[in-house]
Design a protein around this motif. Sequence first.
Motif, PDB file in Angstrom:
ATOM      1  N   UNK A  53     -31.246  -3.079 -32.803  1.00 16.20           N
ATOM      2  CA  UNK A  53     -31.705  -4.343 -33.393  1.00 16.20           C
ATOM      3  C   UNK A  53     -33.142  -4.236 -33.870  1.00 16.20           C
ATOM      4  N   UNK A  54     -33.984  -3.617 -33.049  1.00 14.82           N
ATOM      5  CA  UNK A  54     -35.379  -3.425 -33.474  1.00 14.82           C
ATOM      6  C   UNK A  54     -35.445  -2.543 -34.714  1.00 14.82           C
ATOM      7  N   UNK A  55     -34.653  -1.476 -34.709  1.00 12.87           N
ATOM      8  CA  UNK A  55     -34.699  -0.554 -35.835  1.00 12.87           C
ATOM      9  C   UNK A  55     -34.225  -1.225 -37.119  1.00 12.87           C
ATOM     10  N   UNK A  56     -33.228  -2.108 -37.019  1.00 12.90           N
ATOM     11  CA  UNK A  56     -32.732  -2.803 -38.213  1.00 12.90           C
ATOM     12  C   UNK A  56     -33.837  -3.620 -38.865  1.00 12.90           C
ATOM     13  N   UNK A  57     -34.682  -4.235 -38.051  1.00 10.55           N
ATOM     14  CA  UNK A  57     -35.784  -5.010 -38.611  1.00 10.55           C
ATOM     15  C   UNK A  57     -36.813  -4.096 -39.264  1.00 10.55           C
ATOM     16  N   UNK A  58     -37.013  -2.937 -38.694  1.00  7.72           N
ATOM     17  CA  UNK A  58     -37.949  -1.987 -39.306  1.00  7.72           C
ATOM     18  C   UNK A  58     -37.362  -1.438 -40.608  1.00  7.72           C
ATOM     19  N   UNK A  59     -36.086  -1.086 -40.579  1.00  9.07           N
ATOM     20  CA  UNK A  59     -35.444  -0.592 -41.792  1.00  9.07           C
ATOM     21  C   UNK A  59     -35.516  -1.631 -42.914  1.00  9.07           C
ATOM     22  N   UNK A  69     -42.857   5.273 -40.831  1.00  9.35           N
ATOM     23  CA  UNK A  69     -42.247   4.126 -40.172  1.00  9.35           C
ATOM     24  C   UNK A  69     -40.753   4.307 -39.939  1.00  9.35           C
ATOM     25  N   UNK A  70     -40.044   4.899 -40.904  1.00  7.57           N
ATOM     26  CA  UNK A  70     -38.593   5.023 -40.763  1.00  7.57           C
ATOM     27  C   UNK A  70     -38.239   5.936 -39.594  1.00  7.57           C
ATOM     28  N   UNK A  71     -38.956   7.038 -39.433  1.00  9.95           N
ATOM     29  CA  UNK A  71     -38.710   7.883 -38.268  1.00  9.95           C
ATOM     30  C   UNK A  71     -38.939   7.097 -36.975  1.00  9.95           C
ATOM     31  N   UNK A  72     -39.988   6.286 -36.982  1.00 13.13           N
ATOM     32  CA  UNK A  72     -40.284   5.497 -35.785  1.00 13.13           C
ATOM     33  C   UNK A  72     -39.203   4.463 -35.496  1.00 13.13           C
ATOM     34  N   UNK A  73     -38.457   4.077 -36.530  1.00 12.36           N
ATOM     35  CA  UNK A  73     -37.423   3.060 -36.340  1.00 12.36           C
ATOM     36  C   UNK A  73     -36.356   3.495 -35.352  1.00 12.36           C
ATOM     37  N   UNK A  74     -36.095   4.796 -35.281  1.00 15.88           N
ATOM     38  CA  UNK A  74     -35.076   5.276 -34.351  1.00 15.88           C
ATOM     39  C   UNK A  74     -35.702   5.807 -33.064  1.00 15.88           C
ATOM     40  N   UNK A  75     -37.029   5.621 -32.938  1.00 15.69           N
ATOM     41  CA  UNK A  75     -37.696   6.046 -31.706  1.00 15.69           C
ATOM     42  C   UNK A  75     -38.401   7.366 -31.804  1.00 15.69           C
TER      43      UNK A  75
END
Length: 588
Positions: A416-422, A381-387
């Motif tokens: 912003x999307x990545x911050x929510x995933x993080x 998931x964390x890798x996906x957070x940055x695309x």
Amino acid sequence: MGAIEVPVLIVGGGGCGLSASAFLSDHGVDHLLVERRADTSKLPKAHYINQRTMEIFRQHGIYDAVAEQAASPEQFGMVRWQTTLAGEQPLDARVIHEMDGFGGGSLRETYEAAGPVMPAKLPQVRLEPILLKHAKERNPERVLFGHELTTLSDQGDKVVAEIRNTETGEITTVEAQYVIAADGGRTVGAALGVQMQGLPALFDATTIYFAADLSEVWSEGSVITWFLNPYRQDLSSALIEMGPTWGKQCEEWGMHLSLAGVDRDDEQAVTARIREVLGLPDLELTLHQVTNWTVEAVLAEHYRYGRVLLAGDAAHRQPPAVGLGLNTGIQDAHNLAWKLAAVVKGSASDSLLDTYEAERRPIGQFNLGWAMSAASHHQVVIDAAVGLGQHVPPERRTPVFAGFFAPTPMGVAQRARSAEIFATHRAECQAHDVEIGFAYEAGAVVADGSKPPARAPLGDVYQATTRPGHRLPHAWLEHDGQRVSTLDLTGSTTGFVLITGTGGSAWVEAAARVAEKFSVPVVAVRVGEGAEYADVDGRWAAVREIADGGAVLVRPDNHVAFRSMSGDENPAAALADAISQVLDRNAA
């Protein structure tokens, strides 16, 4: 040495075994510890000591020595993701995300309210010598490094073992009532045929330990810094301060990374890879050691095999995510020590030791699953957070990062999307309830029919409760002009404590009668206005969940054994029945 008779033999002198030795000494139990290594760990390994473990160290007089060398949450209470430490390209040295963790930053107030001490960071290479010192001081001549177990036989009424001095070859026969296997599963488990259930080989990992001066580029304050390299997947890694100085002046480091395509025995090649990861091509460093290890997720089928009890890595091995491995092992030893003391001294039936498995194995199973979930989440998931993701080809990696940092509406939206995933990473770095909110649903407790408090799905919200099986909630009290925690009431050598309110005089009398009847220490304390213990800030009143005439019986390990919410017509009978159930005196 000939032959030795001892109540307890501890096999293994790592963090779990040495802690068990110190705890047994405090409970007045004679024992022998043997460890095949000549000295304590030479590798940093586990480095996070959670709040519950630090409380246990405080209870047993080890806290000050640990805290003196350790980093505090102010020094490590953050998790950081960035591209590289340095470099001249536009995507170098860019911070991707930061969040508070492990009691640091915005979490501090919550953690301080929950316990008398905070978590700490101290690698095993520095922790184990402290534990060894305390173990030796409390049990002189009976903590033997350079001695290995060669044979073990459970003969029903005792265990007979042979111990070999690794330097001289001398064999010593040891007869013990019980054995604690804290050897990581290396010898005792194999001798007993212990079945480890789960996944014995999740993946292979490499950790590099090195020394370097990173003061000019290091941003202090993180327990771990994850590098997501914008150019090459194989350069993504994690960097951890290993002390002995903390922050910008840290001298030693641990790096988890892939060495695919690199000869691990080629010091120049490994050094070059470290420089590539950090973005520091001219970095001067000293390579200490490259270790290759297998990440496992396994749990012993049983924690008790006759007179042998498994603890620490001998009982459970899991991914390092959440930092639960060493902490769980030390907490195993804490649970086991007072029970062995009660059995060896004749205060309890041997069946009390069955509750060790009943209580600790479910915790080991839960922690293993939680670590597995956290590790999987981070990898995917964390890798996906940055695309990033498996669908992103290598040639798209750098453009993806460029888009992430772009000062455009799409870049703003992506961040912003990545911050929510993080934020979902709090299940790993803010798992406060996992660390101190665990409870024993079956074992040496007297259930009162109440339901456990609802647990936060991501394990980040701890809810204090006096429900039997749970850790006693912390609250500051005042006694004879001194500030003490409710967790201080049991001490390291006392037995049970019975906490009641200003209307609990009958419980105080009952405690004295029951202690005499069972020859078990039961110290009664009253908390409230006009009582010997003052609830200085109202915290105890907020978490006690009992009326002034009620009572909470707490075990030596600070877990609640029994409670009466509003009193009892016959407190002495109720308390005697509770003690009898906890110690299984009826069986005795």
